[in-house]
Design a protein around this motif. Structure first.
Motif, short mmCIF file in Angstrom:
data_model
loop_
_atom_site.label_atom_id
_atom_site.label_comp_id
_atom_site.label_asym_id
_atom_site.label_seq_id
_atom_site.Cartn_x
_atom_site.Cartn_y
_atom_site.Cartn_z
N MET A 157 21.23 37.08 44.42
CA MET A 157 22.23 37.00 45.48
C MET A 157 21.55 37.18 46.82
O MET A 157 20.56 37.92 46.91
N GLU A 158 22.08 36.55 47.83
CA GLU A 158 21.56 36.72 49.18
C GLU A 158 21.96 38.09 49.70
O GLU A 158 23.13 38.48 49.56
N PRO A 159 21.04 38.85 50.29
CA PRO A 159 21.38 40.18 50.79
C PRO A 159 22.59 40.20 51.73
O PRO A 159 23.40 41.11 51.67
N ILE A 190 33.76 42.75 34.31
CA ILE A 190 34.92 42.06 34.88
C ILE A 190 34.62 41.78 36.35
O ILE A 190 33.91 42.55 36.99
N THR A 191 35.15 40.67 36.86
CA THR A 191 35.17 40.43 38.30
C THR A 191 36.63 40.32 38.71
O THR A 191 37.47 39.86 37.92
N PHE A 192 36.94 40.76 39.91
CA PHE A 192 38.32 40.68 40.38
C PHE A 192 38.37 40.71 41.89
O PHE A 192 37.39 41.03 42.56
N ASP A 193 39.53 40.39 42.41
CA ASP A 193 39.80 40.38 43.84
C ASP A 193 40.49 41.69 44.18
O ASP A 193 41.63 41.91 43.78
N ASP A 194 39.79 42.58 44.90
CA ASP A 194 40.40 43.88 45.19
C ASP A 194 41.37 43.83 46.37
O ASP A 194 41.94 44.84 46.75
N ALA A 245 41.75 45.83 52.04
CA ALA A 245 41.58 44.76 53.02
C ALA A 245 40.10 44.37 52.97
O ALA A 245 39.28 44.93 53.67
N ASN A 246 39.79 43.43 52.11
CA ASN A 246 38.40 43.04 51.85
C ASN A 246 38.34 41.51 51.68
O ASN A 246 37.91 41.02 50.65
N PRO A 247 38.80 40.76 52.70
CA PRO A 247 38.93 39.30 52.54
C PRO A 247 37.60 38.61 52.27
O PRO A 247 36.56 38.99 52.79
N GLY A 248 37.67 37.59 51.41
CA GLY A 248 36.51 36.77 51.10
C GLY A 248 35.51 37.42 50.16
O GLY A 248 34.39 36.95 50.04
N ARG A 249 35.90 38.50 49.51
CA ARG A 249 34.99 39.26 48.68
C ARG A 249 35.49 39.31 47.23
O ARG A 249 36.66 39.13 46.97
N LYS A 250 34.60 39.55 46.32
CA LYS A 250 34.91 39.81 44.91
C LYS A 250 34.26 41.13 44.53
O LYS A 250 33.26 41.55 45.14
N PHE A 288 28.96 50.14 36.90
CA PHE A 288 28.14 49.55 37.95
C PHE A 288 29.09 48.73 38.82
O PHE A 288 29.90 47.96 38.32
N TYR A 289 29.00 48.91 40.12
CA TYR A 289 29.96 48.34 41.09
C TYR A 289 29.20 47.47 42.08
O TYR A 289 28.20 47.91 42.66
N LEU A 290 29.67 46.26 42.26
CA LEU A 290 29.05 45.32 43.20
C LEU A 290 30.15 44.62 43.99
O LEU A 290 31.04 44.00 43.41
N ASP A 291 30.10 44.74 45.31
CA ASP A 291 31.03 44.07 46.22
C ASP A 291 30.23 42.92 46.86
O ASP A 291 29.23 43.16 47.54
N TYR A 292 30.65 41.68 46.62
CA TYR A 292 29.88 40.53 47.07
C TYR A 292 30.79 39.43 47.63
O TYR A 292 31.99 39.40 47.38
N LYS A 293 30.18 38.54 48.40
CA LYS A 293 30.89 37.44 49.01
C LYS A 293 31.32 36.44 47.92
O LYS A 293 30.51 36.00 47.13
N ALA A 294 32.61 36.12 47.93
CA ALA A 294 33.16 35.20 46.91
C ALA A 294 32.73 33.77 47.17
O ALA A 294 32.44 33.36 48.25
#
Length: 176
Positions: free
Chosen positions: A88-90, A149-153, A113-118, A170-176
């Motif tokens: 993934m890109e940093p 699992i991946t989801f839209d928070d 409120a985390n638009p555009g993220r997964k 393990f938790y990863l917040d990334y650009k969708a």
């Protein structure tokens, strides 16, 4: 997203580094209570692996030195950093952490409120019993390490741990 598939394939890397680093008693002060954009309690904690510059400033204030936060984290978690940032890109990663929900606790239904993220969760340390997460896609019961699992928070979700032991993912917040 190809990056998530590669991270799933590298699940053993995450589990092994958590066993070596995350369970060290001298690092227990690094687990932080995670107040978010709603009222999470101290029953939900995170052990940071990486913060984006924006997240660090939001969490620790404008005057905080991002480098002074992330350089020590990169030295603690070199294998996890390599796995994530080779796939993934940093600039697409906001937060990497281990997330602990303490025994007999729940996170009530909420949304961020985390638009555009997964959000990507992968089970790391899962007690036997009623442990899971509910998302707009349905419920996911955690039964063993490396389930994910991946989801839209931004949509309503909740989590529970109805056991006598803590649950770690393990938790990863990334650009969708």
């Amino acid at each position: 997203m190809p990056g998530v598939e590669s991270i799933v394939s590298g699940g053993d890397i995450i589990l092994n580094e958590y066993e070596k680093v995350g369970k060290r008693p001298e690092l227990s002060p690094l687990w932080i209570d995670w107040e978010s954009d709603w009222d999470h309690s101290s029953e939900w904690q995170v052990l940071p692996v990486y913060f984006s510059r924006g997240m660090a400033e939001h969490r620790f204030g404008q005057g905080s030195s991002w480098e002074s936060l992330v350089i020590p984290l990169s030295m603690l978690w070199p294998s996890v950093w390599s796995l994530v940032f080779e796939n993934m890109e940093p600039e697409d990663v906001k937060l990497i952490a281990f997330s602990k929900l303490k025994a007999n606790q729940e996170l009530k239904p909420h949304q961020h409120a985390n638009p555009g993220r997964k959000i990507f969760h992968m089970a790391v340390d899962v007690p036997e019993g009623d442990v899971g997460i509910s998302t707009s896609s349905g419920d996911k019961l955690w039964t063993k390490p490396k389930e994910w699992i991946t989801f839209d928070d931004n949509e309503i979700h909740s989590a529970w741990n109805n056991t006598e032991e803590d649950r770690v993912i393990f938790y990863l917040d990334y650009k969708a």
